[in-house]
Design a protein around this motif. Structure first.
Motif, PDB file in Angstrom:
ATOM      1  N   TRP A  38     -93.367 -95.087 -38.158  1.00  6.12           N
ATOM      2  CA  TRP A  38     -92.569 -94.408 -37.138  1.00  6.12           C
ATOM      3  C   TRP A  38     -91.929 -93.150 -37.711  1.00  6.12           C
ATOM      4  O   TRP A  38     -91.885 -92.105 -37.053  1.00  6.12           O
ATOM      5  N   ASN A  41     -94.285 -90.316 -37.833  1.00 11.53           N
ATOM      6  CA  ASN A  41     -94.427 -89.716 -36.502  1.00 11.53           C
ATOM      7  C   ASN A  41     -93.266 -88.775 -36.203  1.00 11.53           C
ATOM      8  O   ASN A  41     -93.454 -87.697 -35.620  1.00 11.53           O
ATOM      9  N   ASP A  46     -93.610 -85.940 -33.382  1.00 13.98           N
ATOM     10  CA  ASP A  46     -93.859 -86.786 -32.219  1.00 13.98           C
ATOM     11  C   ASP A  46     -92.632 -86.789 -31.296  1.00 13.98           C
ATOM     12  O   ASP A  46     -91.529 -87.144 -31.715  1.00 13.98           O
ATOM     13  N   ARG A  47     -92.823 -86.398 -30.036  1.00 12.71           N
ATOM     14  CA  ARG A  47     -91.688 -86.255 -29.118  1.00 12.71           C
ATOM     15  C   ARG A  47     -91.034 -87.606 -28.816  1.00 12.71           C
ATOM     16  O   ARG A  47     -89.813 -87.688 -28.716  1.00 12.71           O
ATOM     17  N   GLU A  48     -91.832 -88.639 -28.650  1.00 11.01           N
ATOM     18  CA  GLU A  48     -91.265 -89.948 -28.324  1.00 11.01           C
ATOM     19  C   GLU A  48     -90.338 -90.439 -29.432  1.00 11.01           C
ATOM     20  O   GLU A  48     -89.282 -91.016 -29.160  1.00 11.01           O
ATOM     21  N   VAL A  51     -87.115 -88.601 -29.053  1.00 18.69           N
ATOM     22  CA  VAL A  51     -86.363 -89.122 -27.906  1.00 18.69           C
ATOM     23  C   VAL A  51     -85.636 -90.405 -28.295  1.00 18.69           C
ATOM     24  O   VAL A  51     -84.488 -90.640 -27.888  1.00 18.69           O
ATOM     25  N   GLN A  52     -86.282 -91.245 -29.096  1.00 17.91           N
ATOM     26  CA  GLN A  52     -85.643 -92.484 -29.544  1.00 17.91           C
ATOM     27  C   GLN A  52     -84.433 -92.189 -30.433  1.00 17.91           C
ATOM     28  O   GLN A  52     -83.380 -92.831 -30.305  1.00 17.91           O
TER      29      GLN A  52
END
Length: 256
Positions: A38, A41, A46-48, A51-52
Motif C-alpha cells: 500500500w 502505491n 495512487d489516488r485511492e 484519499v485514504q
C-alpha cells in the motif's frame, strides 16, 4: 503539507503534492511488511491511497486538534509574544540562546542542533523561521524543505513540559465556567476573557458584547495587567489573546 491555515488546506496540499515530494517524505518510514505494498502505491501517486490518508488525517484532526485548537492557538500566541520580547531585549543572539536548551548550541554565526542526520544548512539570506510547537518531540528540531532551496528552514521549538498550565490546554474542553467566573471577574470582564480564547480585536470585542470600544479596551487592559490576556499589534489592528493563566482560570474544575 506545508504551512497551512486549516485541515482542508492541508488535505488539498496532500492531494496535489508531487510524487517526488511524497517519495522524499516517506522513504525513511519503516512500514510494517503487510503495509508496504500500500505504501508503494502511495509513493507512486495512487489516488485511492492518498484519499485514504486524507480521510485518516481528517479523523485524527477531529479528535486530537479541533476540540483544543482555540486553546492551543492562544498558547502559541503567548509564546510568540515572549519570543518577540526576548529578541527586543537582547537581539537574535539572546533569543537563540534562550530557546536552544541542551540539544542545541548557538555559536555565532552557527546554530548547532542535535539531529539524527548530519547536514550543513546554509541560510544564504533566506532567514530562519522559529516555530513554537505543541505536537512534537521534546527537543528542538531543524526542518528544511529538501525540494525548495529558496524556502527558509524551520526551527521547531517544543513549548510544553507537562506543567499544570500546560495540562489546562487539554482538560475541560467545552465545560461551562459561566456562573463562578462571572462572580469572580464580573459578567462583562468574564465575557471579554472568553472572547479572547479565539483572539479578538478591541472593535470586535465591543461589537460582540454590545459595549463601547473604550469599555472593551479598559477591560482588556485590566485582564492584561493580571496576565490573563496578551495584546499585540497586527498592522493597524490590536489583537487580544488569552494566556495560559487565563486558560487555566477558564478550565479549572472549581469554576466548572
Amino acid at each position: 503539507m506545508g504551512d497551512t491555515a486549516s485541515i482542508d488546506e492541508a488535505v488539498d496540499n496532500l492531494m496535489a503534492a508531487p510524487r517526488a515530494l511524497m517519495r522524499l517524505e516517506l522513504e525513511n518510514v519503516n512500514f510494517h511488511p503487510s503495509h508496504r505494498s500500500w505504501a508503494r502505491n502511495l509513493v507512486d501517486g495512487d489516488r485511492e491511497a492518498r484519499v485514504q490518508v486524507a480521510a485518516a488525517l481528517r479523523a485524527c484532526h477531529r479528535v486530537t486538534v479541533a476540540p483544543y485548537w482555540s486553546r492551543v492557538r492562544s498558547h502559541l500566541s503567548e509564546v510568540r509574544a515572549a519570543y518577540v520580547g526576548t529578541m527586543a531585549d537582547g537581539g537574535v543572539d539572546q533569543l537563540l540562546t534562550t530557546l536552544c536548551g541542551p540539544l542545541a548550541r548557538w555559536r555565532p554565526p552557527v546554530l548547532e542542533v542535535v539531529h539524527p542526520h548530519d547536514a550543513d544548512i546554509h541560510l544564504n539570506g533566506r532567514g530562519l523561521v522559529i516555530a513554537p510547537t505543541v505536537f512534537s518531540t521534546q527537543q528542538v528540531e531543524l526542518l528544511y524543505p529538501a525540494m525548495d532551496p529558496v524556502q527558509a528552514p524551520i526551527l521547531a521549538v517544543p513549548t510544553l513540559d507537562g506543567t499544570s498550565l500546560d495540562t489546562a490546554l487539554w482538560e475541560g474542553a467545552g465545560k461551562s465556567t459561566a456562573p463562578s467566573l462571572d462572580d469572580l471577574l464580573g459578567r462583562t470582564r468574564a465575557a471579554v476573557l472568553r472572547a479572547t480564547v479565539d483572539g479578538c480585536g478591541t472593535t470586535e470585542l465591543a461589537r460582540r458584547l454590545n459595549i463601547s470600544p473604550a469599555t472593551a479596551s479598559h477591560h482588556a487592559t485590566v485582564l492584561r495587567n493580571a496576565r490573563l490576556v496578551t495584546t499585540r499589534h497586527e498592522g493597524k489592528t490590536v489583537l487580544h489573546t488569552v494566556t495560559s493563566l487565563g486558560l487555566a482560570l477558564l478550565g479549572q474544575s472549581p469554576l466548572a
